[in-house]
Design an enzyme around this catalytic site. Structure first.
Site, PDB file in Angstrom:
ATOM      1  CB  CYS B  52      -0.978  -0.014   1.165  1.00 48.46           C
ATOM      2  SG  CYS B  52      -0.196  -0.304   2.729  1.00 48.46           S
ATOM      3  CG  HIS B 104      15.548   1.696  -2.277  1.00 49.13           C
ATOM      4  ND1 HIS B 104      14.992   2.690  -1.492  1.00 49.13           N
ATOM      5  CD2 HIS B 104      14.507   1.053  -2.871  1.00 49.13           C
ATOM      6  CE1 HIS B 104      13.678   2.656  -1.616  1.00 49.13           C
ATOM      7  NE2 HIS B 104      13.356   1.661  -2.448  1.00 49.13           N
ATOM      8  CD  GLU B 119       6.311  -1.372   8.122  1.00 48.90           C
ATOM      9  OE1 GLU B 119       5.759  -2.376   8.587  1.00 48.90           O
ATOM     10  OE2 GLU B 119       6.512  -1.189   6.916  1.00 48.90           O
ATOM     11  CD  GLU B 121       1.740  -4.975   7.381  1.00 47.65           C
ATOM     12  OE1 GLU B 121       1.709  -3.847   7.892  1.00 47.65           O
ATOM     13  OE2 GLU B 121       0.811  -5.473   6.730  1.00 47.65           O
ATOM     14  CB  ALA B 194     -19.033   3.525  20.198  1.00 50.24           C
TER      15      ALA B 194
END
Lengths: 260, 355
Positions: B52, B104, B119, B121, B194
């Site tokens: 993404c 890179h 991160e 992931e 909520a």
């Protein structure tokens, strides 16, 4: 220097090495859970085992009569329990907290005046007497580990309360697991000490009065602690304090028992 | 003829999401794209990485000029996604060659090029993209070696630095705290109010294995809707107090102008819970929970400022680790024989005119 003393010094250095490595990694924030962290503890354990073997050969019986021998036996038992408990409760950092206690006990054992004396020759070895003493000392090791876990609990509790979320916080186990470990280790110690005391009833050879009194005093203390923990009379924090302070009694009683 | 290692890509820094999503390769089409690129004249190997936050194509070719490969890949992208010339012109690609490509990729795998610094992931995403290419037979000696080196560097960076330590968002800080109080698999969560933020926290907890969730809101319909979304249970707003002793984490975010949770209530709850630890997360402004609650035995209260401060600390700590991480990457580049190249930023080029 006798060979067994050298082994003990090397074992102590291994524990201190493990402590130094863990301390450095935590300071640099590069500590990661890994089985390799247990390596210095394993080396130290093997060396202490070798020490106990050689010392046993030298005195012709289980080396559990002098304060210095008792300290080494307890430190050996603490590491043994560390290996059994550390994995089970995922408290690998327990090694960091165990190493200074064990190293401290062994340094004390080496430098005590008249450390590792020759034992007066005695006749036939009575297995039940040896077993009784060994089980009682392993019970003390369980109390020691419960005390260490209690310290970890109090530390994690403070970090959570004060919002100090940093390096050590991420490495310590969940506070609920630590509370359970404190309870279980105290209970394990109590069961083992009960077994050791039960054995003393079967001994034909009389056990000296002060020894019995001190052992029962320690048993009573932990029985009360066990009851309090079971009934949830105290909070986990108070229980952890009890485990930490409570260990002072069996530790001090070692001197009194060996002098009796 | 010499072999060239190249990378053509765009990411969240160079290209807005509405453009990125137009030229993203669907997971099911990545193998097909890799085969198509490898079929381009002069191309030997290729790996397509599409997430993404980035679309990158790594390739090795034997064209005479290294940069000619970038031009061919851009043409391929224009054709595949049917882009008009003006659209291609507006795309900001980075075009990297040889050592720059390796540097890179090492940074990407280590999480240094990610939107959330450090991160983890991305490591799995690169591994998956490489596996797809490997299974399709579009990799060879050059890319196999490069990607294996990249995974080794990524592991080293994570093991030897604190780049992934701590959490950088309020939601993940809440999860970290819950994990250090309870075993998450046994953890029961209650949402009071909520709002979006409390919902994010609750979803983070559930995604990490929290056992169950109870939702209570002034609008019961909204509570029912949110509970259904999270496979939890809805409670009427006047019932949450009676259920507090059943949960291990309370997340409060009502719009009440006064304290909703008071020390007397929590003391009663803790007695019933036999002093089991209770994490209270107050993300409401004005606050829902009386700060005196934090003084109660076994209760750990965090308000929005406390959570934000922890997230900010972690972010700063990760930034401090960056120099150490870059040092490891440079050391590994030298070890693997990549000559010093231009800095990554200077190689960002615009459109076909830079070919």
């Amino acid at each position: 220097m006798e060979q067994y003393r050298t082994l003990l010094i090397l074992a102590t250095l291994a524990y201190l090495g493990g402590l130094f490595h863990a301390g450095t990694a935590l300071t640099k924030r590069t500590w990661h859970d890994s089985r390799w962290h247990a390596l210095p503890m394993l080396i130290g354990f093997c060396l202490t085992t070798a020490f106990l073997y050689l010392r046993g050969q030298a005195v012709g019986q289980c080396p559990m009569k002098s304060v210095s021998d008792i300290l080494v036996f307890i430190s050996w038992s603490v590491i043994l329990l560390y290996f059994l408990v550390g994995g089970a409760y995922r408290v690998s950092l327990l090694g960091l907290f165990t190493a200074p206690l064990v190293a401290g006990m062994q340094i004390l054992a080496v430098f005590l005046p008249g450390a590792f004396p020759d034992y007066p020759l005695k006749g036939k070895i009575i297995p039940l007497v040896e077993l009784h003493a060994a089980v009682a000392l392993i019970a003390y090791a369980a109390f020691a580990l419960s005390c260490i876990t209690g310290i970890m609990y109090l530390l994690q509790e403070r970090l959570l309360k004060k919002h100090r979320i940093g390096g050590l916080f991420y490495q310590l186990p969940p506070i609920q697991d630590l509370a359970k470990s404190v309870r279980r280790l105290s209970l394990l110690g109590l069961i083992l000490l009960s077994a050791a005391l039960a054995m003393s009833f079967a001994l034909k050879q009389p056990v000296s009065n002060p020894k019995v009194i001190f052992a029962w005093a320690v048993w009573l203390l932990y029985a009360v602690m066990g009851f309090v923990m079971w009934r949830h009379v105290l909070s986990p924090r108070q229980t952890a304090w009890l485990a930490v302070i409570g260990f002072v009694v069996p530790f001090v009683s070692l001197w009194l028992v060996t002098k009796a | 003829m010499s072999q060239h290692l190249i990378c053509l890509g765009l990411n969240y820094r160079t290209t807005p999401v509405e453009v990125r999503e137009r030229i993203a390769f669907a997971e099911s089409k990545a193998a097909e794209a890799a085969l198509e690129i490898r079929a381009l004249p002069g191309f030997d190997e290729t790996v397509v990485l599409s997430t993404c936050n980035r679309v990158e194509i790594y390739a090795s070719h034997n064209l005479e000029e290294g940069r000619a490969g970038h031009s061919k890949m851009r043409d391929y992208i224009a054709t595949r996604f049917a882009l008009a010339d003006s659209e291609v012109e507006s795309l900001v690609f980075y075009q990297l060659s040889d050592a720059e490509t390796a540097r890179h990729l090492f940074r990407v795998v280590s999480g240094l090029d990610s939107m959330v610094l450090g991160e983890t992931e991305i490591f799995g995403q690169v591994k998956q993209s490489y596996k797809v290419a490997l299974d399709s037979g579009t990799t060879g000696r050059t890319l196999n070696k490069l990607f294996q080196q990249a995974f080794a560097v990524g592991k080293r960076v994570r093991n030897e630095t604190a780049i992934q330590r701590g959490s950088t968002s309020v939601g993940s800080v809440a999860v970290d705290l819950a994990e250090k109080v309870h075993d998450l698999k046994e953890c029961r969560v209650m949402l009071i109010g909520a709002g979006d933020m409390s919902r994010t926290c609750a979803q983070s907890l559930l995604s990490r294995g929290a056992k169950s969730i109870i939702v209570s809101n002034r609008s019961h319909d909204r509570a029912v809707e949110l509970a259904a979304e999270m496979k939890g249970k809805a409670l009427k707003f006047d019932e949450w107090e009676g259920a507090m002793h059943e949960v291990d984490v309370i997340i409060s975010s009502t719009s009440a102008p006064h304290f909703v949770i008071k020390p007397e209530q929590i003391r009663q709850v803790q007695k019933k819970r036999r002093w089991e630890p209770l994490l209270v997360i107050d993300i409401a402004v004005p606050r829902d929970v009386d700060p005196a609650v934090n003084q109660i035995e076994g209760v750990y209260l965090y308000d929005i400022d406390a959570l934000q401060a922890i997230a900010d600390d972690s972010r700063r700590e990760r930034e401090r680790q960056l120099i150490h991480c870059e040092g490891i990457i440079e050391q590994q580049l030298n070890k693997y024989g990549f000559a010093e190249g231009d800095a990554f930023q200077s190689s960002i080029q615009r459109g076909p005119s830079q070919a």
